[in-house]
Write a protein that holds these residues in place. Structure first.
Motif, PDB file in Angstrom:
ATOM      1  N   LEU A 148       0.867  -1.170   0.000  1.00 42.91           N
ATOM      2  CA  LEU A 148       0.000   0.000   0.000  1.00 42.91           C
ATOM      3  C   LEU A 148       0.906   1.223   0.000  1.00 42.91           C
ATOM      4  CD1 LEU A 148      -2.661   1.630   0.370  1.00 42.91           C
ATOM      5  CD2 LEU A 148      -2.296   1.392   2.838  1.00 42.91           C
ATOM      6  N   LEU A 149       0.732   2.070  -0.977  1.00 44.47           N
ATOM      7  CA  LEU A 149       1.466   3.329  -1.055  1.00 44.47           C
ATOM      8  C   LEU A 149       0.458   4.464  -1.004  1.00 44.47           C
ATOM      9  CD1 LEU A 149       4.021   5.048  -1.601  1.00 44.47           C
ATOM     10  CD2 LEU A 149       3.585   4.708  -4.055  1.00 44.47           C
ATOM     11  N   VAL A 150       0.613   5.359  -0.033  1.00 42.12           N
ATOM     12  CA  VAL A 150      -0.244   6.532   0.089  1.00 42.12           C
ATOM     13  C   VAL A 150       0.579   7.748  -0.283  1.00 42.12           C
ATOM     14  CG1 VAL A 150      -1.593   7.976   1.658  1.00 42.12           C
ATOM     15  CG2 VAL A 150      -1.660   5.486   1.894  1.00 42.12           C
ATOM     16  N   VAL A 151       0.061   8.558  -1.209  1.00 42.45           N
ATOM     17  CA  VAL A 151       0.804   9.726  -1.684  1.00 42.45           C
ATOM     18  C   VAL A 151      -0.109  10.944  -1.732  1.00 42.45           C
ATOM     19  CG1 VAL A 151       2.328   8.307  -3.119  1.00 42.45           C
ATOM     20  CG2 VAL A 151       0.285   9.337  -4.128  1.00 42.45           C
ATOM     21  N   ASP A 152       0.530  12.102  -1.644  1.00 43.93           N
ATOM     22  CA  ASP A 152      -0.138  13.364  -1.972  1.00 43.93           C
ATOM     23  C   ASP A 152       0.201  13.646  -3.430  1.00 43.93           C
ATOM     24  OD1 ASP A 152      -1.290  13.985   0.558  1.00 43.93           O
ATOM     25  OD2 ASP A 152       0.714  14.460   1.281  1.00 43.93           O
ATOM     26  N   ALA A 153      -0.820  13.701  -4.261  1.00 41.96           N
ATOM     27  CA  ALA A 153      -0.588  13.760  -5.704  1.00 41.96           C
ATOM     28  C   ALA A 153      -1.459  14.825  -6.352  1.00 41.96           C
ATOM     29  CB  ALA A 153      -0.879  12.400  -6.328  1.00 41.96           C
ATOM     30  N   HIS A 154      -0.867  15.526  -7.293  1.00 42.31           N
ATOM     31  CA  HIS A 154      -1.572  16.541  -8.054  1.00 42.31           C
ATOM     32  C   HIS A 154      -1.071  16.499  -9.490  1.00 42.31           C
ATOM     33  CE1 HIS A 154      -2.996  18.306  -4.262  1.00 42.31           C
ATOM     34  NE2 HIS A 154      -1.768  18.092  -3.828  1.00 42.31           N
ATOM     35  N   HIS A 155      -1.961  16.790 -10.419  1.00 40.77           N
ATOM     36  CA  HIS A 155      -1.579  16.790 -11.829  1.00 40.77           C
ATOM     37  C   HIS A 155      -0.467  17.799 -12.072  1.00 40.77           C
ATOM     38  CE1 HIS A 155      -1.914  16.260 -16.104  1.00 40.77           C
ATOM     39  NE2 HIS A 155      -2.131  17.547 -16.279  1.00 40.77           N
ATOM     40  N   GLY A 156       0.595  17.356 -12.747  1.00 40.06           N
ATOM     41  CA  GLY A 156       1.713  18.226 -13.043  1.00 40.06           C
ATOM     42  C   GLY A 156       2.771  18.272 -11.968  1.00 40.06           C
ATOM     43  N   ALA A 157       2.586  17.487 -10.883  1.00 41.36           N
ATOM     44  CA  ALA A 157       3.563  17.472  -9.790  1.00 41.36           C
ATOM     45  C   ALA A 157       3.953  16.036  -9.470  1.00 41.36           C
ATOM     46  CB  ALA A 157       2.983  18.140  -8.545  1.00 41.36           C
ATOM     47  N   ALA A 158       5.154  15.870  -8.902  1.00 40.56           N
ATOM     48  CA  ALA A 158       5.603  14.533  -8.521  1.00 40.56           C
ATOM     49  C   ALA A 158       4.815  14.042  -7.309  1.00 40.56           C
ATOM     50  CB  ALA A 158       7.096  14.554  -8.190  1.00 40.56           C
ATOM     51  N   PRO A 159       4.348  12.784  -7.306  1.00 37.28           N
ATOM     52  CA  PRO A 159       3.678  12.247  -6.124  1.00 37.28           C
ATOM     53  C   PRO A 159       4.622  12.248  -4.926  1.00 37.28           C
ATOM     54  CG  PRO A 159       3.378  10.809  -8.042  1.00 37.28           C
ATOM     55  CD  PRO A 159       4.421  11.802  -8.406  1.00 37.28           C
ATOM     56  N   ILE A 160       4.132  12.712  -3.788  1.00 34.17           N
ATOM     57  CA  ILE A 160       4.934  12.767  -2.569  1.00 34.17           C
ATOM     58  C   ILE A 160       4.459  11.671  -1.623  1.00 34.17           C
ATOM     59  CG2 ILE A 160       5.622  14.170  -0.589  1.00 34.17           C
ATOM     60  CD1 ILE A 160       5.052  16.638  -2.294  1.00 34.17           C
ATOM     61  N   PRO A 161       5.306  10.671  -1.320  1.00 38.04           N
ATOM     62  CA  PRO A 161       4.877   9.578  -0.435  1.00 38.04           C
ATOM     63  C   PRO A 161       4.513  10.088   0.952  1.00 38.04           C
ATOM     64  CG  PRO A 161       6.905   9.010  -1.603  1.00 38.04           C
ATOM     65  CD  PRO A 161       6.670  10.475  -1.825  1.00 38.04           C
ATOM     66  N   ALA A 162       3.387   9.625   1.463  1.00 33.94           N
ATOM     67  CA  ALA A 162       2.954   9.959   2.819  1.00 33.94           C
ATOM     68  C   ALA A 162       3.200   8.799   3.771  1.00 33.94           C
ATOM     69  CB  ALA A 162       1.473  10.344   2.829  1.00 33.94           C
ATOM     70  N   THR A 163       2.869   7.590   3.330  1.00 31.23           N
ATOM     71  CA  THR A 163       3.133   6.410   4.146  1.00 31.23           C
ATOM     72  C   THR A 163       3.141   5.182   3.248  1.00 31.23           C
ATOM     73  OG1 THR A 163       2.490   5.214   6.162  1.00 31.23           O
ATOM     74  CG2 THR A 163       0.717   5.867   4.693  1.00 31.23           C
ATOM     75  N   LYS A 164       3.773   4.123   3.731  1.00 32.46           N
ATOM     76  CA  LYS A 164       3.821   2.853   3.020  1.00 32.46           C
ATOM     77  C   LYS A 164       3.481   1.733   3.991  1.00 32.46           C
ATOM     78  CE  LYS A 164       7.595   4.292  -0.057  1.00 32.46           C
ATOM     79  NZ  LYS A 164       8.984   3.985  -0.509  1.00 32.46           N
ATOM     80  N   HIS A 165       2.939   0.679   3.453  1.00 30.45           N
ATOM     81  CA  HIS A 165       2.636  -0.507   4.259  1.00 30.45           C
ATOM     82  C   HIS A 165       2.773  -1.710   3.338  1.00 30.45           C
ATOM     83  CE1 HIS A 165       1.008  -2.932   7.445  1.00 30.45           C
ATOM     84  NE2 HIS A 165      -0.078  -3.261   6.758  1.00 30.45           N
ATOM     85  N   LYS A 166       3.372  -2.785   3.829  1.00 27.86           N
ATOM     86  CA  LYS A 166       3.509  -3.963   2.977  1.00 27.86           C
ATOM     87  C   LYS A 166       3.409  -5.246   3.778  1.00 27.86           C
ATOM     88  CE  LYS A 166       8.560  -4.530   2.928  1.00 27.86           C
ATOM     89  NZ  LYS A 166       9.767  -4.587   2.058  1.00 27.86           N
ATOM     90  N   MET A 167       3.083  -6.301   3.055  1.00 32.16           N
ATOM     91  CA  MET A 167       3.006  -7.638   3.628  1.00 32.16           C
ATOM     92  C   MET A 167       3.725  -8.586   2.686  1.00 32.16           C
ATOM     93  SD  MET A 167      -0.389  -9.983   4.227  1.00 32.16           S
ATOM     94  CE  MET A 167      -0.281 -11.690   4.775  1.00 32.16           C
ATOM     95  N   VAL A 168       4.639  -9.371   3.226  1.00 31.35           N
ATOM     96  CA  VAL A 168       5.326 -10.374   2.412  1.00 31.35           C
ATOM     97  C   VAL A 168       4.400 -11.575   2.306  1.00 31.35           C
ATOM     98  CG1 VAL A 168       7.341 -11.855   2.173  1.00 31.35           C
ATOM     99  CG2 VAL A 168       7.586  -9.567   3.150  1.00 31.35           C
ATOM    100  N   LEU A 169       3.779 -11.730   1.170  1.00 28.07           N
ATOM    101  CA  LEU A 169       2.778 -12.784   0.980  1.00 28.07           C
ATOM    102  C   LEU A 169       3.299 -13.920   0.101  1.00 28.07           C
ATOM    103  CD1 LEU A 169      -0.084 -13.730   1.493  1.00 28.07           C
ATOM    104  CD2 LEU A 169      -0.875 -12.284  -0.382  1.00 28.07           C
ATOM    105  N   ARG A 170       4.145 -13.590  -0.872  1.00 28.11           N
ATOM    106  CA  ARG A 170       4.691 -14.570  -1.810  1.00 28.11           C
ATOM    107  C   ARG A 170       3.576 -15.439  -2.411  1.00 28.11           C
ATOM    108  NH1 ARG A 170       9.677 -14.500   1.412  1.00 28.11           N
ATOM    109  NH2 ARG A 170       8.877 -15.982   2.881  1.00 28.11           N
ATOM    110  N   LEU A 171       2.657 -14.781  -3.076  1.00 28.81           N
ATOM    111  CA  LEU A 171       1.535 -15.496  -3.705  1.00 28.81           C
ATOM    112  C   LEU A 171       2.010 -16.579  -4.657  1.00 28.81           C
ATOM    113  CD1 LEU A 171      -1.216 -12.880  -4.623  1.00 28.81           C
ATOM    114  CD2 LEU A 171      -1.430 -14.834  -3.078  1.00 28.81           C
ATOM    115  N   ALA A 172       3.142 -16.347  -5.316  1.00 31.98           N
ATOM    116  CA  ALA A 172       3.649 -17.320  -6.282  1.00 31.98           C
ATOM    117  C   ALA A 172       3.994 -18.656  -5.633  1.00 31.98           C
ATOM    118  CB  ALA A 172       4.875 -16.760  -6.993  1.00 31.98           C
ATOM    119  N   GLU A 173       4.177 -18.659  -4.315  1.00 26.20           N
ATOM    120  CA  GLU A 173       4.467 -19.910  -3.607  1.00 26.20           C
ATOM    121  C   GLU A 173       3.215 -20.539  -3.017  1.00 26.20           C
ATOM    122  OE1 GLU A 173       7.582 -19.292  -0.773  1.00 26.20           O
ATOM    123  OE2 GLU A 173       8.929 -18.353  -2.243  1.00 26.20           O
ATOM    124  N   HIS A 174       2.096 -19.800  -3.037  1.00 32.48           N
ATOM    125  CA  HIS A 174       0.818 -20.319  -2.532  1.00 32.48           C
ATOM    126  C   HIS A 174       0.019 -20.922  -3.687  1.00 32.48           C
ATOM    127  CE1 HIS A 174       0.671 -18.993   1.700  1.00 32.48           C
ATOM    128  NE2 HIS A 174       1.442 -17.993   1.290  1.00 32.48           N
TER     129      HIS A 174
END
Length: 308
Positions: free
Chosen positions: A15-41
């Motif tokens: 999950l990537l949360v950004v502050d984003a506006h047209h014509g501007a670079a997205p600015i990351p606000a927070t990140k969250h991740k889970m190592v799931l390795r679906l390819a092994e499930h």
């Protein structure tokens, strides 16, 4: 506006949360991740098992809570190779939809490649000229080449670091014979697809994206992520060869002790090196620059373009 991107990859769910506006670079606000390795499930037929589907739905639900807390106005959710290749992918998507209300969009391989190219082009700018992008994911390898924001050549190959590890590199560490066989398979698969790139004009700039490429660069001495995204980081093909020779005899636990290699991706770094070396060698690339933007940023940029 605050946007959230949920990216269902073969290794991790982000999950990537950004502050984003047209014509501007997205600015990351927070990140969250889970190592799931679906390819092994997956079962013998390649279908995602009950455990993988349940974990995926649970994490997407978790992402919704975080996004709400962060004030996200819109969520863009997509899945790539692991869901795309699974014979029960539609059933998994329906389960996520029914349990969370999130309608995951499955990106086709060429769409994945084009969005990554868009992100890389916006990052390096027009002064980079004709651009070649090498993106090594968990389930697939994307190669794109072009002068504009839309690539002239875009291919997605089933040569991801996780896939090659699972299919060709058993053992911890794998045997020398298995490593040679994996190398032959990767190079033969890549050589079958190389003609459009060989016929095209030589690129002016080459960049690599994805965690695998960043890890290979970090092992070779590139600056750590803590120094920020604007530090120049490069990866030479000779460094990749040295890394392959170095990690080939290591166990996953030993590889996890290397700079830039997480325990979750330690088994895959050898395959990542094999794929990177083959791509650079067969495409005639001696050195590439590391681009911190990839497909997630491409999804955001394309959305903002359409909204603008």
């Amino acid at each position: 506006m605050r946007l959230g991107v949920i990216d269902i990859g073969s290794n991790t769910v982000h999950l990537l949360v950004v502050d984003a506006h047209h014509g501007a670079a997205p600015i990351p606000a927070t990140k969250h991740k889970m190592v799931l390795r679906l390819a092994e499930h997956v079962d013998a037929e390649g279908a995602i098992d009950e455990s993988g589907a349940a974990d995926l739905a649970r994490f997407v639900h978790e992402c919704l809570g975080i996004a709400e807390d962060q004030g996200v106005e819109e969520i863009l959710a997509f899945a790539t190779s692991a869901i795309r290749e699974a014979p029960n992918g539609d059933a998994v998507l329906e389960r996520v939809r029914s349990e969370t209300g999130v309608d995951l969009q499955v990106l086709q391989g060429t769409d994945e490649a084009r969005l990554t190219f868009l992100a890389a082009r916006r990052w390096v700018g027009w002064s980079a000229g004709r651009l070649l992008v090498i993106d090594i994911g968990g389930g697939s390898l994307e190669l794109t080449l072009g002068d504009d924001e839309e690539p002239d050549v875009a291919k997605s190959l089933l040569l991801g670091a996780g896939r090659v590890t699972q299919d060709h590199l058993p053992g911890d560490p794998p045997s020398a014979e298995d490593i040679r066989a994996a190398r032959r398979t990767v190079r033969a698969s890549l050589a079958r697809e190389i003609r459009p790139y060989a016929k095209a004009a030589t690129p002016d700039s080459v960049v690599g994206t994805s965690k695998t490429v960043r890890s290979l660069a970090r092992i070779a001495g590139a600056a750590p992520s803590g120094e920020g995204p604007y530090v120049l980081r490069t990866l030479h093909v000779d460094d990749v060869r040295e890394t392959i020779a170095r990690v080939a005899a290591m166990t996953a636990a030993q590889r996890a002790g290397l700079a830039g290699v997480s325990a979750a991706r330690a088994r895959q770094i050898l395959a990542g090196g094999i794929i990177a070396e083959a791509s650079m060698d067969l495409l005639g690339v001696q050195e590439l620059s590391i681009c911190p933007w990839a497909m997630r940023e491409g999804v955001l940029l394309r959305y903002l373009d359409l909204m603008g």
